[in-house]
Design a protein around this motif. Structure first.
Motif, PDB file in Angstrom:
ATOM      1  N   LEU A   1      14.342  10.588  -2.923  1.00 18.61           N
ATOM      2  CA  LEU A   1      14.451   9.454  -3.100  1.00 18.61           C
ATOM      3  C   LEU A   1      13.310   8.581  -3.177  1.00 18.61           C
ATOM      4  CD1 LEU A   1      16.448   6.713  -2.912  1.00 18.61           C
ATOM      5  CD2 LEU A   1      15.920   6.819  -0.619  1.00 18.61           C
ATOM      6  N   ASN A   2      13.147   7.636  -4.228  1.00 20.60           N
ATOM      7  CA  ASN A   2      12.041   6.833  -4.273  1.00 20.60           C
ATOM      8  C   ASN A   2      12.177   5.613  -3.600  1.00 20.60           C
ATOM      9  OD1 ASN A   2      10.388   8.430  -6.126  1.00 20.60           O
ATOM     10  ND2 ASN A   2      11.808   8.063  -7.966  1.00 20.60           N
ATOM     11  N   TYR A   3      11.827   5.764  -2.311  1.00 28.15           N
ATOM     12  CA  TYR A   3      12.105   4.295  -1.452  1.00 28.15           C
ATOM     13  C   TYR A   3      11.386   3.409  -1.837  1.00 28.15           C
ATOM     14  CZ  TYR A   3      12.718   1.624   2.691  1.00 28.15           C
ATOM     15  OH  TYR A   3      12.967   0.621   3.636  1.00 28.15           O
ATOM     16  N   ALA A   4      11.675   2.054  -1.806  1.00 30.03           N
ATOM     17  CA  ALA A   4      11.001   1.004  -2.233  1.00 30.03           C
ATOM     18  C   ALA A   4      10.429   0.127  -0.973  1.00 30.03           C
ATOM     19  CB  ALA A   4      11.801  -0.081  -3.113  1.00 30.03           C
TER      20      ALA A   4
ATOM     21  N   THR B   1       3.573   9.076   0.896  1.00 35.32           N
ATOM     22  CA  THR B   1       3.172   8.634   2.062  1.00 35.32           C
ATOM     23  C   THR B   1       3.749   9.754   3.357  1.00 35.32           C
ATOM     24  OG1 THR B   1       5.281   7.715   2.976  1.00 35.32           O
ATOM     25  CG2 THR B   1       4.167   6.357   1.521  1.00 35.32           C
ATOM     26  N   PRO B   2       3.084   9.663   4.470  1.00 35.89           N
ATOM     27  CA  PRO B   2       3.285  10.508   5.489  1.00 35.89           C
ATOM     28  C   PRO B   2       5.107  10.507   5.858  1.00 35.89           C
ATOM     29  CG  PRO B   2       1.522   9.169   6.408  1.00 35.89           C
ATOM     30  CD  PRO B   2       2.077   8.434   5.238  1.00 35.89           C
ATOM     31  N   SER B   3       5.850   9.809   5.169  1.00 38.30           N
ATOM     32  CA  SER B   3       7.130   9.639   5.381  1.00 38.30           C
ATOM     33  C   SER B   3       7.887   9.957   3.920  1.00 38.30           C
ATOM     34  CB  SER B   3       7.684   8.173   5.596  1.00 38.30           C
ATOM     35  OG  SER B   3       7.395   7.495   6.460  1.00 38.30           O
ATOM     36  N   SER B   4       7.039  10.704   3.092  1.00 44.26           N
ATOM     37  CA  SER B   4       7.817  11.207   1.893  1.00 44.26           C
ATOM     38  C   SER B   4       8.777  12.110   2.134  1.00 44.26           C
ATOM     39  CB  SER B   4       6.712  11.704   0.943  1.00 44.26           C
ATOM     40  OG  SER B   4       5.756  10.712   0.340  1.00 44.26           O
ATOM     41  N   GLY B   5       8.478  13.077   3.419  1.00 47.56           N
ATOM     42  CA  GLY B   5       9.437  14.311   3.529  1.00 47.56           C
ATOM     43  C   GLY B   5      10.625  13.854   4.063  1.00 47.56           C
ATOM     44  N   ILE B   6      10.780  12.908   4.485  1.00 45.93           N
ATOM     45  CA  ILE B   6      12.004  12.159   5.011  1.00 45.93           C
ATOM     46  C   ILE B   6      12.905  11.658   3.844  1.00 45.93           C
ATOM     47  CG2 ILE B   6      13.329  10.279   6.314  1.00 45.93           C
ATOM     48  CD1 ILE B   6      10.795  10.285   8.120  1.00 45.93           C
ATOM     49  N   PHE B   7      12.443  11.135   2.845  1.00 47.43           N
ATOM     50  CA  PHE B   7      13.026  10.635   1.677  1.00 47.43           C
ATOM     51  C   PHE B   7      13.637  11.671   0.663  1.00 47.43           C
ATOM     52  CE2 PHE B   7      11.017   6.749   3.352  1.00 47.43           C
ATOM     53  CZ  PHE B   7      11.924   6.054   3.751  1.00 47.43           C
TER      54      PHE B   7
ATOM     55  N   SER C   1       3.757   0.074  -4.112  1.00 45.45           N
ATOM     56  CA  SER C   1       4.169   1.303  -4.714  1.00 45.45           C
ATOM     57  C   SER C   1       3.350   2.493  -4.288  1.00 45.45           C
ATOM     58  CB  SER C   1       4.150   1.010  -6.190  1.00 45.45           C
ATOM     59  OG  SER C   1       4.977   0.012  -6.605  1.00 45.45           O
ATOM     60  N   THR C   2       3.706   3.569  -4.267  1.00 51.70           N
ATOM     61  CA  THR C   2       2.740   4.677  -3.933  1.00 51.70           C
ATOM     62  C   THR C   2       3.428   6.095  -4.499  1.00 51.70           C
ATOM     63  OG1 THR C   2       2.043   5.763  -1.985  1.00 51.70           O
ATOM     64  CG2 THR C   2       4.228   5.094  -1.766  1.00 51.70           C
ATOM     65  N   LEU C   3       2.420   6.962  -4.514  1.00 52.67           N
ATOM     66  CA  LEU C   3       2.867   8.449  -4.963  1.00 52.67           C
ATOM     67  C   LEU C   3       3.368   9.344  -3.871  1.00 52.67           C
ATOM     68  CD1 LEU C   3      -0.389   9.381  -7.120  1.00 52.67           C
ATOM     69  CD2 LEU C   3       1.936   9.089  -7.720  1.00 52.67           C
TER      70      LEU C   3
END
Length: 235
Positions: free
Chosen positions: A123-126, A114-120, A110-112
């Motif tokens: 969406l709260n990717y798991a 990541t560097p990939s957050s802008g892609i999603f 789990s995380t608040l």
């Protein structure tokens, strides 16, 4: 070679172990591998390639935090053909059932952010581990009698945390430990159709305040390296 990795083509193995600390990479390579070759030292981030039981392995530092790991993992996968990436590092325990020097196998991270957050976007990717690696690691740990916990961890984007309310919710919801890299590793592995796992040694405890000495953090983590190698190359 790439911007951050000075290895030549062919000098990186398809299986890469990723400690955050470059000197832990050096220790692990010299302790567990044979015919070891230094393949990277750009910006002091050390990488070594050698053999473990006849299998070619690279052990490469990833730095501290998800942005740093993202740089190295992207280049290792895209430019050097890495297929199996296993984080070996330390974490802080968040449950009373978990003790210092226990090993945690991170099933999810789990995380608040990541560097990939802008892609999603919304969406709260798991992010999750590769099942073949996770099951092989759990089997190895059981066979070796290593006290091991399998479950969810929290990948934080800060070291000096000032969110005690969030930590309380992590504890409440059974999060085993906190570290700073695994969530982005799992996301990148999924994106590029690679395998990933985080094998973590508990170096300190958020609830009790117990902690390993700095020297023990570097050299006292043999169990997790052994588990990671056996997971990558199950007999």
């Amino acid at each position: 070679m790439t911007i951050h990795i000075g290895a030549e083509k062919g000098e990186i193995a398809e299986t890469v172990l990723l400690p955050g600390d470059p000197y832990r990479a050096k220790w692990a390579a010299e302790t567990f591998l044979t015919d070891v070759k230094l393949v990277n030292q750009v910006r002091g981030m050390l990488g070594f390639t050698g053999f473990w039981k006849g299998n070619r392995v690279t052990i490469h530092g990833s730095g501290m935090g998800m942005p740093s790991l993202s740089i190295y993992v992207n280049e290792l996968i895209r430019d050097y053909g890495a297929k199996t990436l296993i984080r070996i590092g330390s974490c802080g325990a968040m449950q009373t059932s978990v003790a210092v020097q226990d090993v945690i196998l991170a099933m999810t991270a789990s995380t608040l952010s990541t560097p990939s957050s802008g892609i999603f976007r919304e969406l709260n990717y798991a992010p999750c581990a590769d099942w073949s690696l996770l099951s092989a690691a759990a089997k190895t740990a059981a066979e070796k009698g290593v006290k091991t916990h399998v479950g969810g961890i929290y990948s934080s984007d800060v070291f000096y945390d000032e969110r005690p309310d969030l930590n309380e919710q992590m504890v409440r919801h059974g999060i085993l430990g906190v570290e700073m890299e695994a969530a982005e590793l799992y996301i990148l592995a999924a994106r590029h159709k690679c395998r990933a796992l985080a094998v973590l040694t508990v170096s300190d405890h958020l609830l009790t305040g117990e902690a390993l000495a700095s020297a023990d953090r570097e050299t006292g983590f043999g169990d997790m390296v052994d588990i990671a190698l056996n997971a990558a190359f199950p007999s």
